[in-house]
Design a protein around this motif. Structure first.
Motif, PDB file in Angstrom:
ATOM      1  N   GLN A  88       0.552  -1.305   0.244  1.00 45.77           N
ATOM      2  CA  GLN A  88      -0.194   0.218   0.584  1.00 45.77           C
ATOM      3  C   GLN A  88       1.012   0.868   0.183  1.00 45.77           C
ATOM      4  OE1 GLN A  88      -2.094  -1.572   3.449  1.00 45.77           O
ATOM      5  NE2 GLN A  88      -4.230  -0.766   2.444  1.00 45.77           N
ATOM      6  N   ASP A  89       0.342   2.431  -0.430  1.00 48.58           N
ATOM      7  CA  ASP A  89       1.017   3.915  -0.634  1.00 48.58           C
ATOM      8  C   ASP A  89       1.066   4.579   0.944  1.00 48.58           C
ATOM      9  OD1 ASP A  89       2.094   3.610  -3.386  1.00 48.58           O
ATOM     10  OD2 ASP A  89       0.170   4.362  -3.883  1.00 48.58           O
ATOM     11  N   LYS A 165      -0.942  12.997  -7.867  1.00 48.38           N
ATOM     12  CA  LYS A 165      -3.250  11.829  -7.586  1.00 48.38           C
ATOM     13  C   LYS A 165      -2.776  10.815  -6.483  1.00 48.38           C
ATOM     14  CE  LYS A 165      -5.154  13.731 -12.307  1.00 48.38           C
ATOM     15  NZ  LYS A 165      -5.525  13.728 -12.746  1.00 48.38           N
ATOM     16  N   ARG A 166      -1.651  10.324  -7.167  1.00 48.40           N
ATOM     17  CA  ARG A 166      -1.596   8.964  -6.359  1.00 48.40           C
ATOM     18  C   ARG A 166      -1.191   8.789  -4.695  1.00 48.40           C
ATOM     19  NH1 ARG A 166       3.275   4.625  -7.306  1.00 48.40           N
ATOM     20  NH2 ARG A 166       3.053   3.034  -5.680  1.00 48.40           N
ATOM     21  N   ARG A 168      -2.893  12.094  -2.946  1.00 46.05           N
ATOM     22  CA  ARG A 168      -3.403  12.523  -2.025  1.00 46.05           C
ATOM     23  C   ARG A 168      -4.279  11.022  -2.524  1.00 46.05           C
ATOM     24  NH1 ARG A 168      -4.179  17.512  -1.585  1.00 46.05           N
ATOM     25  NH2 ARG A 168      -3.083  18.886  -2.506  1.00 46.05           N
ATOM     26  N   ARG A 169      -4.445  10.409  -3.765  1.00 48.27           N
ATOM     27  CA  ARG A 169      -5.362   9.090  -3.213  1.00 48.27           C
ATOM     28  C   ARG A 169      -4.717   8.038  -2.303  1.00 48.27           C
ATOM     29  NH1 ARG A 169      -4.928   7.514  -8.097  1.00 48.27           N
ATOM     30  NH2 ARG A 169      -3.576   5.971  -7.701  1.00 48.27           N
ATOM     31  N   ALA A 170      -4.298   7.962  -1.647  1.00 50.10           N
ATOM     32  CA  ALA A 170      -3.020   7.175  -0.920  1.00 50.10           C
ATOM     33  C   ALA A 170      -4.634   7.878   0.593  1.00 50.10           C
ATOM     34  CB  ALA A 170      -2.372   7.254  -0.622  1.00 50.10           C
ATOM     35  N   GLN A 172      -6.950   9.588   1.210  1.00 46.53           N
ATOM     36  CA  GLN A 172      -8.056   9.347   0.795  1.00 46.53           C
ATOM     37  C   GLN A 172      -8.595   7.992   1.523  1.00 46.53           C
ATOM     38  OE1 GLN A 172     -10.836  11.259   0.913  1.00 46.53           O
ATOM     39  NE2 GLN A 172      -9.445  13.122   0.486  1.00 46.53           N
ATOM     40  N   ASP A 173      -7.663   7.440   1.494  1.00 42.16           N
ATOM     41  CA  ASP A 173      -7.769   5.636   1.283  1.00 42.16           C
ATOM     42  C   ASP A 173      -7.568   5.702   2.767  1.00 42.16           C
ATOM     43  OD1 ASP A 173      -7.694   4.707  -1.012  1.00 42.16           O
ATOM     44  OD2 ASP A 173      -5.942   4.138  -1.287  1.00 42.16           O
TER      45      ASP A 173
END
Length: 218
Positions: A88-89, A165-166, A168-170, A172-173
């Motif tokens: 995971q990021d 984007k990657r 910020r997506r991490a 949000q996860d």
């Protein structure tokens, strides 16, 4: 490559082709997809600063990224569990007071961990993406270091983050897990007590700390 419980592992943060941090921790559990590590308050780690003593906050990013920096010791003021994911990021951290009381979670947004071992020296390499999520015990949360993150993104020739984007997506996860109240935000490990047989972590950088950075598979 599984780690063994109690083994000392050196966490290294990479900034482009250079080190930004080295810190020793002990393995609590190797879960396969992630490694849970522990570092007690009072442990010595190393930031890598400019030869004149300036840190990242006091140095223009182009100068920082092009310079050969030197290790500068610092003392960790709190206990910390860190769940370093191989997939995971982000890493999830549990912060403890020096007396051993849990007081906060921390979502450290970063590249999946790459583990390595050279004879008796073991480590984990990752790229810290600067933007983080601070989570209180009541699961309220906030972003951390967003201004620095946004400013550094304007200097792509010098920054070690190339996919906003990657990142910020991490984040949000992590927030989704927090708001659902599921692991790792369900109370697991909040009562952690380290093995009393574990001795203090080393005070000096070990031989081999500056091994070549492990290339990431593409």
């Amino acid at each position: 490559m599984p780690f063994s419980t109690g083994q000392i592992v050196h966490l290294r943060h990479v900034q482009r082709d250079r080190l930004g941090l080295v810190c020793p921790l002990r393995v609590v559990e190797d879960r396969g997809d992630a490694v849970l590590l522990w570092v007690p308050a009072g442990t010595r780690g190393w930031h890598f600063d400019m030869p004149d003593g300036r840190g990242l906050a006091a140095t223009p990013l182009p100068e920082w990224s092009s310079a050969r920096r030197v290790p500068a010791p610092y003392t960790i003021g709190h206990g910390m569990l860190s769940l370093q994911s191989r997939e995971q990021d982000f890493a999830i951290r549990w912060f403890f007071t020096p007396e051993g009381h849990f007081y906060r979670w921390y979502g450290n947004l970063e590249a999946p961990s790459i583990v390595w071992q050279d004879d008796e020296l073991a480590g984990i390499d990752t790229v810290d993406w600067d933007l983080d999520v601070v989570i209180e015990p009541d699961r309220s949360w906030r972003w951390k270091d967003e201004d620095d993150f946004v400013t550094r993104l304007t200097m792509p020739e010098s920054y070690w983050v190339d996919d906003e984007k990657r990142v910020r997506r991490a984040g949000q996860d992590v927030v989704a897990l927090v708001e659902a109240g599921v692991f790792p935000f369900d109370g697991t490990w909040c009562d952690f007590v380290p093995d009393p047989s574990w001795g203090p972590l080393p005070l000096d950088l070990p031989a081999g700390w500056d091994r070549p950075i492990t290339p990431r598979e593409t």
